[in-house]
Design an enzyme around this catalytic site. Structure first.
Site, PDB file in Angstrom:
ATOM      1  CE  LYS A  22      -1.760   1.494   4.043  1.00 24.52           C
ATOM      2  NZ  LYS A  22      -1.464   2.906   4.352  1.00 24.52           N
ATOM      3  CG  ASN A  23       2.256   2.617   3.533  1.00 28.63           C
ATOM      4  OD1 ASN A  23       1.090   2.921   3.234  1.00 28.63           O
ATOM      5  ND2 ASN A  23       2.617   2.384   4.775  1.00 28.63           N
ATOM      6  CB  CYS A 116      -5.322  10.197  11.132  1.00 27.30           C
ATOM      7  SG  CYS A 116      -3.715   9.560  11.575  1.00 27.30           S
ATOM      8  NE  ARG A 121       0.450  10.509  10.089  1.00 28.32           N
ATOM      9  CZ  ARG A 121      -0.123   9.462   9.469  1.00 28.32           C
ATOM     10  NH1 ARG A 121      -1.207   8.949   9.973  1.00 28.32           N
ATOM     11  NH2 ARG A 121       0.380   8.997   8.338  1.00 28.32           N
ATOM     12  CG  ASP A 305       3.206   1.459   9.453  1.00 31.08           C
ATOM     13  OD1 ASP A 305       3.469   1.711   8.267  1.00 31.08           O
ATOM     14  OD2 ASP A 305       2.888   2.333  10.283  1.00 31.08           O
ATOM     15  NE  ARG A 397      -7.342   4.407   5.615  1.00 29.46           N
ATOM     16  CZ  ARG A 397      -6.893   5.584   6.029  1.00 29.46           C
ATOM     17  NH1 ARG A 397      -7.286   6.089   7.173  1.00 29.46           N
ATOM     18  NH2 ARG A 397      -6.029   6.265   5.315  1.00 29.46           N
TER      19      ARG A 397
END
Ligand code: EPZ
Length: 418
Positions: A22-23, A116, A121, A305, A397
């Site tokens: 994803k990243n 978030c 952030r 993460d 997500r």
């Protein structure tokens, strides 16, 4: 809102193929703005976040087409330079269109993403980069307004602290700035290297990516390319922890062990047996994990993460572990939920002290952010009794068909549509 129902079902055994990262995919999609040619991304992960990015890029008049795990992007029409709040607020990574829009058009209006659950952030480092490259930037009505009518100019940029996103914005903007740019103290994540490799395939001149000093020679235009997205090291790491916590054995295919050194070292210290080759990881565990202390750090340190997922493993360890979160100021939201399941955790500032217990007990719990949600699923795999995880949109997500992948290895997870 959908929720997951999880019944414990013993050890996970089998093989899981890891999806594209994803990243890596999110910045790679934004790189498509840098050319009027077609950028083709293979191994593109089918996730809520990548679809949000797809919608945002379409709102900028990019044409995109999804064919299985291949995404093609083309920005050959009149590009809209305004990234609107209603799309940006869904996903912070939207700020990654700032650099490409400035490089391609000389102007950009990007909504501030807002914070978030895991922290405020800010985007001050992204703004610093654009100003260093000669853009005039101001904040107005919750938007970042940036202009570089005469184009961007290369510069020497030192990051006061490491930022993955700001490094990615810098790489994309500097690729088409006049002259040379040097990035000092950039992020070194595999996703940074993947973006640089894709930009080089598009004609960019970049060296040193993955090190503490990246140099970029700007070029006037970039052309299209075909690029394969690297495997998702965080998804792979989450599944490795699933094998360990259920005392099972999983083979993870399309996984780069060298992207997970810190996690694999911690899992080995916890008692897991790990065998790797160039494209797969085999992990097995025969007994309760030993307590292991971890501190999250920028790559190649232990990834933030994977902190929540590793904490779940430590909840049933033999002994007490200290888990220090140094990247985000509020990334312990999974703690109260794990404690509802019988975990014994004490938080003081950025450190969580986890006293391992014999067993967790199933309970209704609530996901608060993407990685907290997977940590609760991992707890449900071994907790006595049923666990339900609410607000599973957080999970979607960043994980593609999670329950399908785990159920194929013996888990008992069902998705209940409310
Ligand atoms: C990327 O976020 C990842 N997201 C995050 O993954 C990951 O946790 C993070 O890097 C750290 O590895 C994507 O790649 C889409 P940062 P990013 O800029 O780029 C502060 C997930 O679960 N900071 O490296 O936003 C920031 O507040 C997500 O997949 C500033 O102060 O992270 C944080 O404390 C969550 N000013 C620290 O730096 C800035 O301008 C690291 O942030 C930018 C960041």
């Amino acid at each position: 809102m959908d929720y997951l129902e999880i019944e414990p079902n013993g050890a996970l055994n089998g093989t899981i193929t890891v999806s594209g990262a994803k990243n890596a995919a999110l910045p790679l999609m934004c790189a498509g703005l840098l050319t009027d040619d077609t950028l083709t991304l293979e191994g593109w992960p089918n996730l809520a976040d990548t679809h949000s990015m797809n919608a945002l890029l379409q709102s900028l008049n990019m044409s995109t087409a999804i064919d299985g795990d291949t995404l093609t992007l083309r920005a050959n029409g009149a590009i809209n330079p305004i990234a609107a709040y209603d799309l940006v607020r869904k996903m912070r990574a939207s700020i990654l269109v700032l650099g490409p829009l400035l490089a391609r058009l000389g102007t950009a209006k990007v909504s501030l993403p807002g914070g978030c659950a895991i922290g405020s952030r800010p985007v001050d480092l992204h703004i610093m980069v654009m100003e260093k490259l000669g853009a005039h930037v101001r904040l107005e009505d919750g938007y970042v307004l940036a202009d570089a009518k005469k184009g961007l100019s290369g510069n020497r940029i030192t990051f006061p602290s490491i930022s993955v996103g700001a490094t990615e914005n810098a790489l994309m903007a500097a690729s088409m700035a006049k002259g040379e740019t040097t990035l000092l103290n950039p992020a070194r994540e595999p996703e940074i290297i993947d973006l640089a490799e894709c930009l080089i395939a598009m004609g960019a001149k970049i060296e040193g990516h993955g090190s503490g000093c990246i140099s970029i020679q700007g070029v006037d235009t970039l052309h299209g390319a075909r690029h394969k997205v690297i495997p998702d090291r965080i998804e792979a790491g989450s599944f490795a922890i699933a094998a360990a916590i259920t005392q099972g054995a999983l083979t993870l295919k399309n996984a780069h062990a060298d992207h997970l050194d810190a996690l694999l070292k911690a899992l080995t210290q916890a008692g897991a047996k790990i065998k790797t080759d160039t494209t797969s990881i085999n992990i097995s565990m025969q007994n309760r994990p030993k307590a292991v202390n971890i501190t999250t750090e920028p790559y190649p340190g232990f990834p933030t993460d994977l902190q929540a997922q590793f904490m779940t493993l430590m909840c049933i360890a033999t002994g007490t572990s200290q888990i220090s979160e140094t990247i985000f100021e509020n990334r312990f939201m999974h703690v109260p939920e794990l404690m509802r399941m019988g975990a014994d955790i004490r938080v003081s500032g950025g450190v969580a002290e986890v006293q391992g217990v014999e067993a967790l007990t199933g309970a209704p719990v609530m996901a608060t952010d993407l990685r907290a949600s997977i940590s609760l699923v991992l707890a449900g795999l071994v907790a006595a009794g049923r666990t339900t995880v609410g607000r599973v949109y957080h999970l979607d997500r960043g994980y593609d068909r999670l329950e399908e992948k785990l159920n194929a290895c013996g888990a008992r997870i069902s998705r209940i549509k409310e």
